[in-house]
Design a protein around this motif. Structure first.
Motif, PDB file in Angstrom:
ATOM      1  N   VAL A  22      10.074  41.653  36.583  1.00  0.00           N
ATOM      2  CA  VAL A  22      10.075  40.981  38.024  1.00  0.00           C
ATOM      3  C   VAL A  22      12.067  40.226  38.056  1.00  0.00           C
ATOM      4  CG1 VAL A  22       9.368  40.451  40.237  1.00  0.00           C
ATOM      5  CG2 VAL A  22       8.053  42.484  38.651  1.00  0.00           C
ATOM      6  N   LEU A  23      12.440  40.707  38.745  1.00  0.00           N
ATOM      7  CA  LEU A  23      13.564  39.584  38.796  1.00  0.00           C
ATOM      8  C   LEU A  23      13.621  38.471  39.937  1.00  0.00           C
ATOM      9  CD1 LEU A  23      16.698  41.656  37.493  1.00  0.00           C
ATOM     10  CD2 LEU A  23      15.088  40.489  36.093  1.00  0.00           C
ATOM     11  N   GLY A  24      12.826  39.051  40.825  1.00  0.00           N
ATOM     12  CA  GLY A  24      12.439  38.222  42.059  1.00  0.00           C
ATOM     13  C   GLY A  24      11.661  39.271  42.906  1.00  0.00           C
ATOM     14  N   GLN A  25      11.325  38.208  44.085  1.00  0.00           N
ATOM     15  CA  GLN A  25      10.110  38.560  45.095  1.00  0.00           C
ATOM     16  C   GLN A  25      10.852  37.969  46.617  1.00  0.00           C
ATOM     17  OE1 GLN A  25       6.373  37.497  42.932  1.00  0.00           O
ATOM     18  NE2 GLN A  25       5.769  37.144  44.677  1.00  0.00           N
ATOM     19  N   CYS A  26       9.818  38.576  47.690  1.00  0.00           N
ATOM     20  CA  CYS A  26      10.154  38.214  48.565  1.00  0.00           C
ATOM     21  C   CYS A  26       9.127  39.429  49.141  1.00  0.00           C
ATOM     22  CB  CYS A  26      11.883  38.365  49.267  1.00  0.00           C
ATOM     23  SG  CYS A  26      11.986  40.158  49.592  1.00  0.00           S
ATOM     24  N   THR A  27       8.651  38.076  50.438  1.00  0.00           N
ATOM     25  CA  THR A  27       7.709  38.888  51.412  1.00  0.00           C
ATOM     26  C   THR A  27       8.913  39.260  52.675  1.00  0.00           C
ATOM     27  OG1 THR A  27       5.855  38.099  50.397  1.00  0.00           O
ATOM     28  CG2 THR A  27       6.003  38.193  52.361  1.00  0.00           C
ATOM     29  N   LEU A  28       8.609  40.062  53.601  1.00  0.00           N
ATOM     30  CA  LEU A  28       8.840  40.445  54.255  1.00  0.00           C
ATOM     31  C   LEU A  28       7.910  41.168  56.186  1.00  0.00           C
ATOM     32  CD1 LEU A  28      11.671  42.382  53.486  1.00  0.00           C
ATOM     33  CD2 LEU A  28      11.984  40.273  53.982  1.00  0.00           C
ATOM     34  N   LYS A  30       6.777  40.492  60.236  1.00  0.00           N
ATOM     35  CA  LYS A  30       6.116  40.182  61.120  1.00  0.00           C
ATOM     36  C   LYS A  30       4.768  40.415  60.861  1.00  0.00           C
ATOM     37  CE  LYS A  30      10.759  38.527  63.401  1.00  0.00           C
ATOM     38  NZ  LYS A  30      11.120  38.832  64.642  1.00  0.00           N
ATOM     39  N   THR A  31       4.415  41.081  61.538  1.00  0.00           N
ATOM     40  CA  THR A  31       3.185  41.522  61.938  1.00  0.00           C
ATOM     41  C   THR A  31       2.109  42.273  60.213  1.00  0.00           C
ATOM     42  OG1 THR A  31       3.870  43.954  62.791  1.00  0.00           O
ATOM     43  CG2 THR A  31       3.327  42.338  64.008  1.00  0.00           C
ATOM     44  N   LYS A  32       2.897  43.100  60.068  1.00  0.00           N
ATOM     45  CA  LYS A  32       2.960  43.567  58.371  1.00  0.00           C
ATOM     46  C   LYS A  32       3.519  43.225  57.424  1.00  0.00           C
ATOM     47  CE  LYS A  32       1.049  47.419  56.059  1.00  0.00           C
ATOM     48  NZ  LYS A  32       1.639  49.371  55.597  1.00  0.00           N
ATOM     49  N   ARG A  33       2.668  42.649  56.070  1.00  0.00           N
ATOM     50  CA  ARG A  33       3.456  41.457  55.629  1.00  0.00           C
ATOM     51  C   ARG A  33       3.557  42.502  54.305  1.00  0.00           C
ATOM     52  NH1 ARG A  33       5.744  37.403  57.077  1.00  0.00           N
ATOM     53  NH2 ARG A  33       6.069  36.109  55.143  1.00  0.00           N
ATOM     54  N   VAL A  34       4.803  42.540  54.009  1.00  0.00           N
ATOM     55  CA  VAL A  34       4.953  43.470  52.661  1.00  0.00           C
ATOM     56  C   VAL A  34       5.515  42.682  51.695  1.00  0.00           C
ATOM     57  CG1 VAL A  34       5.844  45.294  51.505  1.00  0.00           C
ATOM     58  CG2 VAL A  34       4.648  45.691  53.726  1.00  0.00           C
ATOM     59  N   THR A  35       5.403  42.525  50.527  1.00  0.00           N
ATOM     60  CA  THR A  35       5.992  41.412  49.014  1.00  0.00           C
ATOM     61  C   THR A  35       6.746  42.935  48.459  1.00  0.00           C
ATOM     62  OG1 THR A  35       4.336  40.005  48.538  1.00  0.00           O
ATOM     63  CG2 THR A  35       6.053  40.693  47.024  1.00  0.00           C
ATOM     64  N   TRP A  36       8.209  42.415  48.706  1.00  0.00           N
ATOM     65  CA  TRP A  36       9.206  43.303  47.359  1.00  0.00           C
ATOM     66  C   TRP A  36       9.237  42.535  46.373  1.00  0.00           C
ATOM     67  CZ3 TRP A  36      11.289  47.895  49.777  1.00  0.00           C
ATOM     68  CH2 TRP A  36      10.874  48.398  51.041  1.00  0.00           C
ATOM     69  N   TYR A  37       9.347  43.733  45.013  1.00  0.00           N
ATOM     70  CA  TYR A  37       9.980  43.206  44.289  1.00  0.00           C
ATOM     71  C   TYR A  37      11.321  43.418  43.517  1.00  0.00           C
ATOM     72  CZ  TYR A  37       4.830  42.385  43.150  1.00  0.00           C
ATOM     73  OH  TYR A  37       3.562  41.639  43.454  1.00  0.00           O
ATOM     74  N   PHE A  49      11.441  47.069  45.639  1.00  0.00           N
ATOM     75  CA  PHE A  49      10.183  48.414  45.235  1.00  0.00           C
ATOM     76  C   PHE A  49       9.202  47.301  46.159  1.00  0.00           C
ATOM     77  CE2 PHE A  49      13.991  49.792  42.294  1.00  0.00           C
ATOM     78  CZ  PHE A  49      13.974  50.917  42.468  1.00  0.00           C
ATOM     79  N   PRO A  50       9.129  47.904  46.993  1.00  0.00           N
ATOM     80  CA  PRO A  50       7.660  47.484  47.700  1.00  0.00           C
ATOM     81  C   PRO A  50       6.641  47.357  46.603  1.00  0.00           C
ATOM     82  CG  PRO A  50       7.981  49.817  48.775  1.00  0.00           C
ATOM     83  CD  PRO A  50       8.735  49.428  47.741  1.00  0.00           C
ATOM     84  N   GLU A  51       5.482  46.133  47.179  1.00  0.00           N
ATOM     85  CA  GLU A  51       4.275  45.750  46.069  1.00  0.00           C
ATOM     86  C   GLU A  51       3.382  47.207  44.831  1.00  0.00           C
ATOM     87  OE1 GLU A  51       2.028  42.736  46.882  1.00  0.00           O
ATOM     88  OE2 GLU A  51       2.189  43.281  49.356  1.00  0.00           O
ATOM     89  N   GLY A  52       2.970  48.119  46.749  1.00  0.00           N
ATOM     90  CA  GLY A  52       2.753  49.345  46.395  1.00  0.00           C
ATOM     91  C   GLY A  52       3.426  50.498  45.474  1.00  0.00           C
TER      92      GLY A  52
END
Length: 59
Positions: A22-28, A30-37, A49-52
């Protein structure tokens, strides 16, 4: 962090069971927060890509 692609293989995006750094991650969201890698896919391109799609194998 290292993650393993857990969904079905989707060449050239990712391969099931393959470990990616994983080179970076962010969470986006407002109502359903999803972490992306941010990873380098199987074609050598850096994409988000989404954490799922993954399971964490190393923190």
């Amino acid at each position: 962090m290292k993650v393993k692609w857990k969904i079905a293989s989707d060449f050239p995006l990712g391969t099931q069971g393959k470990i990616y750094d994983v080179l970076g991650q962010c969470t986006l969201g407002k109502t359903k927060r999803v972490t992306w890698y941010k990873i380098t896919n199987d074609m050598g391109e850096t994409c988000w890509f989404p954490e799922g799609y993954f399971e964490i194998v190393e923190e």
